[in-house]
Design a protein around this motif. Structure first.
Motif, PDB file in Angstrom:
ATOM      1  N   LEU A  11       0.832  -1.199   0.000  1.00 38.69           N
ATOM      2  CA  LEU A  11       0.000   0.000   0.000  1.00 38.69           C
ATOM      3  C   LEU A  11       0.865   1.245   0.000  1.00 38.69           C
ATOM      4  CD1 LEU A  11      -2.785   1.344   0.145  1.00 38.69           C
ATOM      5  CD2 LEU A  11      -2.625   1.166   2.646  1.00 38.69           C
ATOM      6  N   SER A  12       1.933   1.233   0.777  1.00 39.41           N
ATOM      7  CA  SER A  12       2.809   2.412   0.847  1.00 39.41           C
ATOM      8  C   SER A  12       3.436   2.711  -0.508  1.00 39.41           C
ATOM      9  CB  SER A  12       3.889   2.222   1.906  1.00 39.41           C
ATOM     10  OG  SER A  12       4.919   1.369   1.463  1.00 39.41           O
ATOM     11  N   GLU A  13       3.748   1.701  -1.291  1.00 36.97           N
ATOM     12  CA  GLU A  13       4.288   1.906  -2.641  1.00 36.97           C
ATOM     13  C   GLU A  13       3.253   2.562  -3.549  1.00 36.97           C
ATOM     14  OE1 GLU A  13       5.743  -1.830  -4.102  1.00 36.97           O
ATOM     15  OE2 GLU A  13       7.105  -2.074  -2.411  1.00 36.97           O
ATOM     16  N   ARG A  14       1.997   2.169  -3.407  1.00 38.12           N
ATOM     17  CA  ARG A  14       0.948   2.709  -4.280  1.00 38.12           C
ATOM     18  C   ARG A  14       0.565   4.139  -3.946  1.00 38.12           C
ATOM     19  NH1 ARG A  14      -3.357  -1.636  -6.517  1.00 38.12           N
ATOM     20  NH2 ARG A  14      -1.861  -3.285  -6.934  1.00 38.12           N
ATOM     21  N   ILE A  15       0.487   4.460  -2.646  1.00 38.78           N
ATOM     22  CA  ILE A  15       0.018   5.802  -2.280  1.00 38.78           C
ATOM     23  C   ILE A  15       1.168   6.726  -1.870  1.00 38.78           C
ATOM     24  CG2 ILE A  15      -2.274   4.959  -1.656  1.00 38.78           C
ATOM     25  CD1 ILE A  15      -1.505   5.314   1.297  1.00 38.78           C
ATOM     26  N   LYS A  16       2.390   6.225  -1.924  1.00 38.17           N
ATOM     27  CA  LYS A  16       3.599   7.033  -1.666  1.00 38.17           C
ATOM     28  C   LYS A  16       3.629   7.618  -0.249  1.00 38.17           C
ATOM     29  CE  LYS A  16       4.677   6.296  -5.935  1.00 38.17           C
ATOM     30  NZ  LYS A  16       5.021   4.946  -6.206  1.00 38.17           N
ATOM     31  N   TYR A  17       3.256   6.801   0.720  1.00 41.73           N
ATOM     32  CA  TYR A  17       3.390   7.143   2.137  1.00 41.73           C
ATOM     33  C   TYR A  17       4.319   6.112   2.762  1.00 41.73           C
ATOM     34  CZ  TYR A  17      -0.387  10.579   2.525  1.00 41.73           C
ATOM     35  OH  TYR A  17      -1.164  11.699   2.422  1.00 41.73           O
ATOM     36  N   ASP A  18       5.049   6.515   3.767  1.00 40.00           N
ATOM     37  CA  ASP A  18       5.925   5.609   4.484  1.00 40.00           C
ATOM     38  C   ASP A  18       5.073   4.550   5.198  1.00 40.00           C
ATOM     39  OD1 ASP A  18       7.559   5.060   7.268  1.00 40.00           O
ATOM     40  OD2 ASP A  18       8.876   5.387   5.520  1.00 40.00           O
ATOM     41  N   PRO A  19       5.514   3.284   5.223  1.00 40.50           N
ATOM     42  CA  PRO A  19       4.732   2.250   5.918  1.00 40.50           C
ATOM     43  C   PRO A  19       4.463   2.583   7.381  1.00 40.50           C
ATOM     44  CG  PRO A  19       6.457   1.231   4.615  1.00 40.50           C
ATOM     45  CD  PRO A  19       6.692   2.713   4.549  1.00 40.50           C
ATOM     46  N   ARG A  20       5.420   3.237   8.035  1.00 43.70           N
ATOM     47  CA  ARG A  20       5.214   3.599   9.434  1.00 43.70           C
ATOM     48  C   ARG A  20       4.099   4.632   9.581  1.00 43.70           C
ATOM     49  NH1 ARG A  20       9.800   6.046  13.277  1.00 43.70           N
ATOM     50  NH2 ARG A  20      11.013   5.233  11.566  1.00 43.70           N
ATOM     51  N   THR A  21       4.007   5.567   8.640  1.00 46.42           N
ATOM     52  CA  THR A  21       2.930   6.555   8.669  1.00 46.42           C
ATOM     53  C   THR A  21       1.580   5.876   8.533  1.00 46.42           C
ATOM     54  OG1 THR A  21       4.373   8.237   7.719  1.00 46.42           O
ATOM     55  CG2 THR A  21       1.999   8.610   7.520  1.00 46.42           C
ATOM     56  N   ILE A  22       1.496   4.901   7.664  1.00 45.68           N
ATOM     57  CA  ILE A  22       0.241   4.160   7.486  1.00 45.68           C
ATOM     58  C   ILE A  22      -0.116   3.444   8.777  1.00 45.68           C
ATOM     59  CG2 ILE A  22      -0.865   2.241   6.277  1.00 45.68           C
ATOM     60  CD1 ILE A  22       0.836   3.073   3.799  1.00 45.68           C
ATOM     61  N   ARG A  23       0.843   2.748   9.368  1.00 45.91           N
ATOM     62  CA  ARG A  23       0.579   1.979  10.597  1.00 45.91           C
ATOM     63  C   ARG A  23       0.265   2.863  11.790  1.00 45.91           C
ATOM     64  NH1 ARG A  23       4.705  -1.446   8.586  1.00 45.91           N
ATOM     65  NH2 ARG A  23       6.290  -0.192   9.626  1.00 45.91           N
ATOM     66  N   GLU A  24       0.992   3.962  11.960  1.00 43.74           N
ATOM     67  CA  GLU A  24       0.870   4.752  13.186  1.00 43.74           C
ATOM     68  C   GLU A  24      -0.111   5.914  13.099  1.00 43.74           C
ATOM     69  OE1 GLU A  24       4.807   5.916  14.288  1.00 43.74           O
ATOM     70  OE2 GLU A  24       5.479   3.844  14.536  1.00 43.74           O
ATOM     71  N   ARG A  25      -0.263   6.516  11.919  1.00 42.23           N
ATOM     72  CA  ARG A  25      -1.100   7.714  11.824  1.00 42.23           C
ATOM     73  C   ARG A  25      -2.397   7.509  11.063  1.00 42.23           C
ATOM     74  NH1 ARG A  25       3.488  12.248  10.850  1.00 42.23           N
ATOM     75  NH2 ARG A  25       4.372  12.116  12.930  1.00 42.23           N
ATOM     76  N   MET A  26      -2.375   6.638  10.049  1.00 47.84           N
ATOM     77  CA  MET A  26      -3.559   6.509   9.202  1.00 47.84           C
ATOM     78  C   MET A  26      -4.481   5.372   9.646  1.00 47.84           C
ATOM     79  SD  MET A  26      -1.821   7.243   5.514  1.00 47.84           S
ATOM     80  CE  MET A  26      -3.357   7.417   4.618  1.00 47.84           C
ATOM     81  N   LYS A  27      -3.887   4.266  10.097  1.00 48.38           N
ATOM     82  CA  LYS A  27      -4.696   3.123  10.495  1.00 48.38           C
ATOM     83  C   LYS A  27      -5.531   3.502  11.714  1.00 48.38           C
ATOM     84  CE  LYS A  27      -3.129  -0.623  12.630  1.00 48.38           C
ATOM     85  NZ  LYS A  27      -4.066  -0.664  13.711  1.00 48.38           N
ATOM     86  N   ASP A  28      -6.803   3.240  11.636  1.00 48.79           N
ATOM     87  CA  ASP A  28      -7.786   3.490  12.699  1.00 48.79           C
ATOM     88  C   ASP A  28      -8.216   4.947  12.827  1.00 48.79           C
ATOM     89  OD1 ASP A  28      -7.948   0.785  13.372  1.00 48.79           O
ATOM     90  OD2 ASP A  28      -6.283   0.956  14.778  1.00 48.79           O
ATOM     91  N   SER A  29      -7.614   5.861  12.081  1.00 47.69           N
ATOM     92  CA  SER A  29      -8.129   7.232  12.071  1.00 47.69           C
ATOM     93  C   SER A  29      -8.675   7.553  10.686  1.00 47.69           C
ATOM     94  CB  SER A  29      -7.050   8.237  12.473  1.00 47.69           C
ATOM     95  OG  SER A  29      -5.982   8.210  11.561  1.00 47.69           O
ATOM     96  N   VAL A  30      -7.915   7.267   9.659  1.00 48.26           N
ATOM     97  CA  VAL A  30      -8.357   7.478   8.281  1.00 48.26           C
ATOM     98  C   VAL A  30      -8.793   6.149   7.680  1.00 48.26           C
ATOM     99  CG1 VAL A  30      -7.639   8.213   5.972  1.00 48.26           C
ATOM    100  CG2 VAL A  30      -6.812   9.435   7.985  1.00 48.26           C
ATOM    101  N   LEU A  31      -7.991   5.138   7.879  1.00 47.41           N
ATOM    102  CA  LEU A  31      -8.274   3.804   7.337  1.00 47.41           C
ATOM    103  C   LEU A  31      -8.923   2.953   8.426  1.00 47.41           C
ATOM    104  CD1 LEU A  31      -4.875   3.282   5.489  1.00 47.41           C
ATOM    105  CD2 LEU A  31      -7.047   4.043   4.513  1.00 47.41           C
ATOM    106  N   LEU A  32     -10.201   2.732   8.296  1.00 50.03           N
ATOM    107  CA  LEU A  32     -10.972   2.044   9.325  1.00 50.03           C
ATOM    108  C   LEU A  32     -11.090   0.552   9.043  1.00 50.03           C
ATOM    109  CD1 LEU A  32     -13.815   4.690   9.617  1.00 50.03           C
ATOM    110  CD2 LEU A  32     -11.731   4.517  10.986  1.00 50.03           C
ATOM    111  N   GLU A  33     -11.010  -0.226  10.128  1.00 49.27           N
ATOM    112  CA  GLU A  33     -11.123  -1.677  10.004  1.00 49.27           C
ATOM    113  C   GLU A  33     -12.494  -2.056   9.441  1.00 49.27           C
ATOM    114  OE1 GLU A  33      -9.902  -5.677  12.483  1.00 49.27           O
ATOM    115  OE2 GLU A  33     -10.124  -3.800  13.571  1.00 49.27           O
ATOM    116  N   HIS A  34     -12.536  -3.079   8.656  1.00 48.73           N
ATOM    117  CA  HIS A  34     -13.705  -3.636   7.972  1.00 48.73           C
ATOM    118  C   HIS A  34     -14.092  -2.834   6.727  1.00 48.73           C
ATOM    119  CE1 HIS A  34     -14.060  -6.336  11.314  1.00 48.73           C
ATOM    120  NE2 HIS A  34     -14.241  -5.323  12.150  1.00 48.73           N
ATOM    121  N   ARG A  35     -13.679  -1.617   6.605  1.00 47.74           N
ATOM    122  CA  ARG A  35     -13.923  -0.836   5.378  1.00 47.74           C
ATOM    123  C   ARG A  35     -12.663  -0.817   4.507  1.00 47.74           C
ATOM    124  NH1 ARG A  35     -16.080   0.973   1.078  1.00 47.74           N
ATOM    125  NH2 ARG A  35     -15.650   3.099   0.481  1.00 47.74           N
ATOM    126  N   TYR A  36     -11.525  -0.538   5.124  1.00 48.47           N
ATOM    127  CA  TYR A  36     -10.274  -0.405   4.382  1.00 48.47           C
ATOM    128  C   TYR A  36      -9.275  -1.520   4.656  1.00 48.47           C
ATOM    129  CZ  TYR A  36     -12.108   4.279   3.871  1.00 48.47           C
ATOM    130  OH  TYR A  36     -12.917   5.347   3.598  1.00 48.47           O
TER     131      TYR A  36
END
Length: 79
Positions: A11-36
């Motif tokens: 996912l980080s390769e596709r949207i050009k975000y660092d994997p840590r940013t996805i895990r720590e900042r986006m998951k559960d705030s922007v990317l919600l479980e069961h939807r994303y």
């Protein structure tokens, strides 16, 4: 229904975000479980649903271009 499941690194390769940013900042705030994303077999591994993420990114881009303000639960403020 054909869906593309991605790891955090893919996912980080596709949207050009660092994997840590996805895990720590986006998951559960922007990317919600069961939807994303989901945890297959109740484990720790996370798989992201690309089509849902892509559609919402495009919807928000369209709303921004039209002068609309996206709301937290998916609505739009037309202002």
């Amino acid at each position: 229904m054909n869906q593309t499941y991605l790891t955090t690194e893919q996912l980080s390769e596709r949207i050009k975000y660092d994997p840590r940013t996805i895990r720590e900042r986006m998951k559960d705030s922007v990317l919600l479980e069961h939807r994303y994303y989901f945890r297959p077999f109740g484990g720790r591994k996370i798989l992201y649903i690309w089509e849902n993420i892509e559609q919402d990114m495009l919807d928000q881009a369209d709303a921004s271009a039209a002068g609309n303000i996206p709301m937290a639960k998916g609505g739009v403020c037309r202002g």
